[in-house]
Scaffold this motif. Structure first.
Motif, short mmCIF file in Angstrom:
data_model
loop_
_atom_site.label_atom_id
_atom_site.label_comp_id
_atom_site.label_asym_id
_atom_site.label_seq_id
_atom_site.Cartn_x
_atom_site.Cartn_y
_atom_site.Cartn_z
N PRO A 69 -25.76 -3.96 3.52
CA PRO A 69 -25.75 -2.64 2.87
C PRO A 69 -25.63 -2.75 1.35
CG PRO A 69 -24.14 -2.77 4.68
CD PRO A 69 -24.57 -4.16 4.35
N PRO A 70 -26.35 -1.90 0.60
CA PRO A 70 -26.25 -1.87 -0.87
C PRO A 70 -25.33 -0.76 -1.35
CG PRO A 70 -28.24 -0.74 -0.18
CD PRO A 70 -27.49 -1.10 1.09
N PHE A 71 -24.34 -1.10 -2.16
CA PHE A 71 -23.39 -0.10 -2.63
C PHE A 71 -23.95 0.74 -3.77
CE2 PHE A 71 -19.23 1.00 -4.81
CZ PHE A 71 -18.83 1.91 -3.85
N ALA A 72 -24.98 0.26 -4.45
CA ALA A 72 -25.53 1.00 -5.59
C ALA A 72 -26.10 2.36 -5.19
CB ALA A 72 -26.61 0.17 -6.28
N THR A 73 -26.42 2.54 -3.92
CA THR A 73 -26.99 3.81 -3.47
C THR A 73 -25.91 4.84 -3.12
OG1 THR A 73 -27.07 3.08 -1.15
CG2 THR A 73 -28.99 2.60 -2.52
N HIS A 74 -24.63 4.47 -3.23
CA HIS A 74 -23.56 5.40 -2.86
C HIS A 74 -23.60 6.65 -3.74
CE1 HIS A 74 -20.65 4.67 0.26
NE2 HIS A 74 -19.71 5.29 -0.40
N TYR A 75 -23.51 7.82 -3.12
CA TYR A 75 -23.72 9.10 -3.82
C TYR A 75 -22.55 9.44 -4.74
CZ TYR A 75 -25.24 13.96 -4.49
OH TYR A 75 -25.65 15.15 -5.03
N TRP A 76 -21.33 9.47 -4.19
CA TRP A 76 -20.14 9.78 -4.99
C TRP A 76 -19.51 8.49 -5.47
CZ3 TRP A 76 -19.81 14.61 -6.49
CH2 TRP A 76 -20.27 15.64 -5.66
N THR A 77 -19.17 8.41 -6.76
CA THR A 77 -18.60 7.19 -7.33
C THR A 77 -17.08 7.17 -7.17
OG1 THR A 77 -18.21 8.07 -9.55
CG2 THR A 77 -20.43 7.23 -9.06
N VAL A 133 0.84 -1.18 0.00
CA VAL A 133 0.00 0.00 0.00
C VAL A 133 0.89 1.25 0.00
CG1 VAL A 133 -1.86 1.22 1.18
CG2 VAL A 133 -1.77 -1.29 1.26
N ALA A 134 0.68 2.09 -1.01
CA ALA A 134 1.47 3.32 -1.11
C ALA A 134 0.86 4.41 -0.24
CB ALA A 134 1.55 3.76 -2.57
N ASP A 135 -0.35 4.83 -0.57
CA ASP A 135 -1.10 5.80 0.23
C ASP A 135 -2.49 5.24 0.47
OD1 ASP A 135 0.62 8.11 0.68
OD2 ASP A 135 0.53 8.43 -1.47
N TYR A 136 -3.12 5.71 1.53
CA TYR A 136 -4.48 5.27 1.84
C TYR A 136 -5.36 6.48 2.12
CZ TYR A 136 -8.43 3.47 4.52
OH TYR A 136 -9.69 3.20 4.99
N VAL A 137 -6.46 6.56 1.39
CA VAL A 137 -7.44 7.65 1.55
C VAL A 137 -8.80 7.02 1.81
CG1 VAL A 137 -8.64 9.52 0.37
CG2 VAL A 137 -6.17 9.28 0.11
N ASP A 138 -9.55 7.61 2.73
CA ASP A 138 -10.89 7.11 3.02
C ASP A 138 -11.89 8.25 2.82
OD1 ASP A 138 -12.79 5.27 3.70
OD2 ASP A 138 -12.59 5.58 5.85
N PHE A 139 -13.02 7.91 2.18
CA PHE A 139 -14.03 8.91 1.88
C PHE A 139 -15.25 8.74 2.79
CE2 PHE A 139 -11.52 9.17 -2.00
CZ PHE A 139 -11.54 10.53 -2.25
N TYR A 140 -16.20 9.64 2.59
CA TYR A 140 -17.41 9.74 3.41
C TYR A 140 -18.55 10.03 2.44
CZ TYR A 140 -20.20 11.79 7.35
OH TYR A 140 -21.15 12.10 8.30
N SER A 141 -18.91 9.01 1.63
CA SER A 141 -19.67 9.28 0.42
C SER A 141 -21.05 8.63 0.35
CB SER A 141 -18.86 8.85 -0.81
OG SER A 141 -17.73 9.68 -0.97
N HIS A 169 -25.53 7.32 5.26
CA HIS A 169 -24.62 7.24 6.41
C HIS A 169 -24.36 8.63 6.98
CE1 HIS A 169 -21.27 6.16 8.98
NE2 HIS A 169 -20.48 6.99 8.32
N ALA A 170 -24.12 9.60 6.10
CA ALA A 170 -23.85 10.96 6.57
C ALA A 170 -25.07 11.55 7.28
CB ALA A 170 -23.44 11.85 5.39
N ILE A 171 -26.26 11.27 6.75
CA ILE A 171 -27.49 11.74 7.40
C ILE A 171 -27.65 11.08 8.77
CG2 ILE A 171 -30.01 11.62 7.29
CD1 ILE A 171 -29.76 12.05 4.26
#
Length: 405
Positions: free
Chosen positions: A300-308, A112-120, A124-126
């Motif tokens: 959980p269903p991933f198809a509902t994820h807002y940001w791709t 693993v070179a770099d690791y970034v985690d999103f909030y998308s 979940h955010a709501i």
């Protein structure tokens, strides 16, 4: 059709062919393998024995040289593996390099070179906003994929035990902080994206180049200490509450295996900035499962994820930050609109206020020592088949030095 005897419902059929790194009890060398049915093709050995032109990319005991080789080589290797496993004339040469999957030891498939985690995930955010009384969504949430940089050195492969972290925590009712093992240890079910081809420093990568840079997809468990997070995240966000461990599945499913899983993401309003617009739909119809001590607690269903993932890649490079071979970035917690589709214990227990059942009369709010969490996922494949991602498995061990929770 294959000369191998493959069950019709295998998640590791010819439409999948995910890559990993493994060893065996009688041969501790780390080798690149491809999962097929109940077996693993020792790709390093098969390529060497047949004189395949890409054999030199498979000798390092990690996927990184193959990742860096780019889409044309990825396609060449995939086509060759499919030919080996489908044409009977190759059977005698390939069969000696098949190993039962049940007997292997899996290793971290790439450095693993770099690791970034999103909030998308919008849901979940709501949910998080409602749990913490902070409102529905942050004002920037629908304008950009929010994320943070994690710790690449503590990304671990499935099956690696997770030691309960210690740190500072301060409940709202407490006047001063205290130090000790986390009392609110949580998980986050996520989808990870593995970068192959690097990019030039200073050059943003357009969302439309997603398939030129990202090699494949894995599963991620972003372990989270919520009490540490609540105290330390003001104002710069997660640090020690996330960096102690991030677990990934041992198999990386290539993007080429997920063509039948591609879907349009949810409508994005307001319209994103131009750099976040993409003509091709890169939503993915993945169905995740979360099991706690063997009991299914959420799907959980991933198809509902807002940001791709394509938009996330564009955003993380728009300031000129470069991609590196072996970069891993994760989707953020995957959560759907229903209660049994929540991707974290924070949501399943609604901040610890609503214990949920885990079978046998037991219940949880957050994780206890000895608990085992297993994440899994499948996606639509060709001809009605399901593509499998394997598992992300992790058992919680007591904090180093003990101490009261």
């Amino acid at each position: 059709m294959s000369w191998l005897e493959l069950a019709g419902d295998t998640p590791f059929g010819l439409g999948n062919l995910p890559y990993g790194v493994f060893s065996t009890g009688d041969d501790p060398r780390r080798r690149v393998g491809v999962a097929v049915g109940e077996q693993v093709l020792d790709l390093s050995a098969a390529a060497g024995a047949t004189g395949a032109p890409f054999a030199g990319l498979l000798t390092a005991g990690v996927l990184n040289p193959l990742l860096a080789a780019g889409p044309s080589v990825w396609a060449q290797v995939r086509e060759q593996v499919r030919e080996w496993l489908t044409e009977p004339r190759h059977a005698d040469r390939v069969r000696p390099h098949l190993v039962p999957r049940v007997g292997i030891t899996s290793h971290l498939p790439f450095e693993v070179a770099d690791y970034v985690d999103f909030y998308s995930s919008e849901q979940h955010a709501i949910n998080a906003g409602r749990i913490f009384g902070a409102g529905e969504l942050p004002p920037n949430w629908k304008h950009l994929p929010i994320g943070y940089h994690g710790r690449a050195g503590t990304v671990v492969v499935s099956g690696t035990p997770v030691v309960r972290p210690s740190g500072q925590r301060k409940p709202r009712a407490a006047e001063v902080p205290s130090f000790g093992p986390s009392k609110l240890l949580d998980i986050e079910a996520e989808v990870g994206f593995v970068v192959g081809v690097p990019s030039e420093h200073g050059r943003p990568v357009p969302a439309g180049e997603f398939g030129r840079h990202v090699f494949g997809v894995c599963l991620v468990n972003d372990w989270s200490a919520r009490d540490l997070q609540g105290w330390e995240a003001q104002p710069l966000g997660p640090f020690l509450s996330k960096s102690f461990a991030t677990s990934v599945s041992p198999w990386v499913v290539p993007l080429a295996a997920l063509e039948h899983a591609r879907v349009a993401p949810p409508p994005q309003v307001p319209e994103p900035f131009e750099y976040l617009r993409v003509a091709e739909p890169w939503g993915l119809d993945l169905s995740l499962e979360i099991r706690l001590n063997g009991h299914l607690v959420a799907s959980p269903p991933f198809a509902t994820h807002y940001w791709t993932a394509a938009q996330q890649m564009a955003h993380l490079t728009v300031n000129g930050a470069s991609l590196r071979t072996g970069d891993l970035y994760a989707s953020g917690t995957v959560t759907g609109p229903e209660k049994d589709q929540r991707g974290s214990l924070l949501e399943l227990s609604w901040g610890g206020r609503e214990p949920f059942a885990i079978g046998g009369g037991a219940s949880r709010t957050f994780l206890e020592d000895g608990d085992e969490v297993v994440l899994g996922a499948t996606a639509p494949g060709p001809d009605g088949a399901r593509i499998g991602f394997g598992e992300v498995r992790g058992e919680v061990l007591p904090a180093v030095g003990g101490g009261a929770l």
